[in-house]
Write an enzyme that holds these catalytic residues in place. Structure first.
Site, PDB file in Angstrom:
ATOM      1  N   ASP A  44       0.951  -1.250  -0.031  1.00 49.38           N
ATOM      2  CA  ASP A  44      -0.018   0.098  -0.149  1.00 49.38           C
ATOM      3  C   ASP A  44       0.796   1.130  -0.058  1.00 49.38           C
ATOM      4  OD1 ASP A  44       0.874   0.051   2.437  1.00 49.38           O
ATOM      5  OD2 ASP A  44      -1.161  -0.230   3.580  1.00 49.38           O
ATOM      6  N   SER A  45       2.120   0.884   0.128  1.00 53.56           N
ATOM      7  CA  SER A  45       3.032   2.240  -0.316  1.00 53.56           C
ATOM      8  C   SER A  45       2.768   2.684  -1.512  1.00 53.56           C
ATOM      9  CB  SER A  45       4.423   1.681   0.021  1.00 53.56           C
ATOM     10  OG  SER A  45       4.791   0.538  -0.768  1.00 53.56           O
ATOM     11  N   ASP A  83      -0.902  -6.374  -0.211  1.00 59.47           N
ATOM     12  CA  ASP A  83      -1.332  -5.646   1.052  1.00 59.47           C
ATOM     13  C   ASP A  83      -2.767  -5.455   0.981  1.00 59.47           C
ATOM     14  OD1 ASP A  83       0.782  -5.284   2.592  1.00 59.47           O
ATOM     15  OD2 ASP A  83       1.114  -3.248   1.900  1.00 59.47           O
ATOM     16  N   LYS A 113      -1.102  -9.665   2.611  1.00 60.56           N
ATOM     17  CA  LYS A 113      -0.256  -9.042   3.774  1.00 60.56           C
ATOM     18  C   LYS A 113      -1.266  -8.360   4.550  1.00 60.56           C
ATOM     19  CE  LYS A 113       3.159  -6.253   3.708  1.00 60.56           C
ATOM     20  NZ  LYS A 113       2.501  -5.248   4.761  1.00 60.56           N
ATOM     21  N   GLU A 115      -1.564  -5.884   8.566  1.00 59.76           N
ATOM     22  CA  GLU A 115      -0.778  -5.310   9.702  1.00 59.76           C
ATOM     23  C   GLU A 115      -1.543  -5.734  11.089  1.00 59.76           C
ATOM     24  OE1 GLU A 115       0.713  -1.405   7.023  1.00 59.76           O
ATOM     25  OE2 GLU A 115      -0.162  -1.419   9.174  1.00 59.76           O
ATOM     26  N   GLU A 182       9.040  -4.636  10.679  1.00 62.06           N
ATOM     27  CA  GLU A 182       9.321  -3.225  10.140  1.00 62.06           C
ATOM     28  C   GLU A 182       9.910  -2.232  11.153  1.00 62.06           C
ATOM     29  OE1 GLU A 182       7.860   0.572   7.215  1.00 62.06           O
ATOM     30  OE2 GLU A 182       6.763  -1.229   7.661  1.00 62.06           O
TER      31      GLU A 182
END
Length: 275
Positions: A44-45, A83, A113, A115, A182
């Site tokens: 999502d960067s 993501d 993925k 978080e 991270e």
């Protein structure tokens, strides 16, 4: 050979380091795949480095599906990880499974993925039970940037360090096949790596992880808004691109491009009939 969750597990068992990068389009994914990358993350960067958002929170499911499908068309051997964007899995377990399924069906990803630690384990278990592999993400989780109060190294206190280890074990128990760490102190990341049987993928977490990942624009010098401390520049592609753009602009304005070798011919007899 196609990389899978099984080959990732085998890499950890054999002590072979895993190399991952982000990608958001067909051409870049194809280049990374040809270079031999183990896994490609459609992160999502893309909100920051592709779409120009100030953070990752504005990224939508449609954004992720669109870019994941493009990457999947370009990479044939890398494991494709996509993501799950903000609020695509937090609201309910049912919605988490549905959205994860969309990323595989429409985005052609191999796995997703998300978080979070113990608090998202019910979602992880349900997604895995639906036959969708899940990669976890601990430490600095950008979707929680407002809760953290900024981009800060995580796990520096005893309580935070213990929670990180506990969350990693919980994610493994819930069925996650790998965990991104991270912005975690290197020695703590090494402890986490030893505490779980699934691969850890570090980004700003030291060499003790089972693998590494970087945003490709950071490692190629293509994103100048900011550069994280952990991002080594392996090539200065950004400077080369700016130079190429400037040369093109100059030659167009001077009239030296296109030259005769860049044009197509027509018979003079045809031209004569036009006058």
């Amino acid at each position: 050979m196609k990389n899978t969750v099984a080959t990732f597990a085998q890499a950890k068992a054999e002590g072979r380091k895993l190399a991952m990068l982000t990608a958001y389009d067909y051409s870049t994914a194809k280049l990374e795949d040809q270079a031999g990358i183990d896994g490609i993350l459609i992160g999502d960067s893309l909100g920051n480095v592709v779409l120009g958002y100030e953070d990752t929170l504005s990224v939508t499911m449609e954004d992720m599906i669109h870019h994941s499908a493009a990457v999947a068309r370009g990479a044939k051997n890398a494991l494709i990880v996509c993501d799950m964007p903000f609020l695509s899995y937090e609201v309910s377990i049912e919605e988490a499974v549905r959205n994860a399924g969309r990323l595989l069906k429409e985005g052609r990803a191999n796995c997703v993925k998300l978080e979070g630690g113990r608090e998202v384990c019910p979602q992880v278990s349900a997604i895995v039970a639906a036959g969708i592999p899940v990669m976890g993400h601990l430490g600095l989780t950008p979707q929680s940037i407002n809760a953290f109060g900024g981009f800060k190294v995580q796990g520096k206190s005893e309580a935070a360090a213990r929670k990180l280890i506990d969350d990693a074990k919980a994610l493994e128990e819930a069925g996650a096949f790998a965990i991104v760490l991270e912005c975690v102190p290197a020695k703590l990341a090494a402890l986490v790596t030893k505490a779980v049987n699934v691969p850890t993928i570090g980004i700003g977490a030291g060499a003790g992880c089972d693998g590494q990942i970087l945003v490709y624009q950071d490692m190629l010098g293509m994103f100048s808004d900011f550069c994280p401390k952990f991002a080594k520049r392996f090539a200065n592609v950004g400077e080369a691109m700016r130079g190429g753009f400037a040369s093109y602009i100059s030659e167009v304005r001077e009239g030296t491009f296109p030259a005769p070798e860049h044009t197509f011919k027509i018979d003079e007899e045809v031209l004569e009939k036009l006058y």
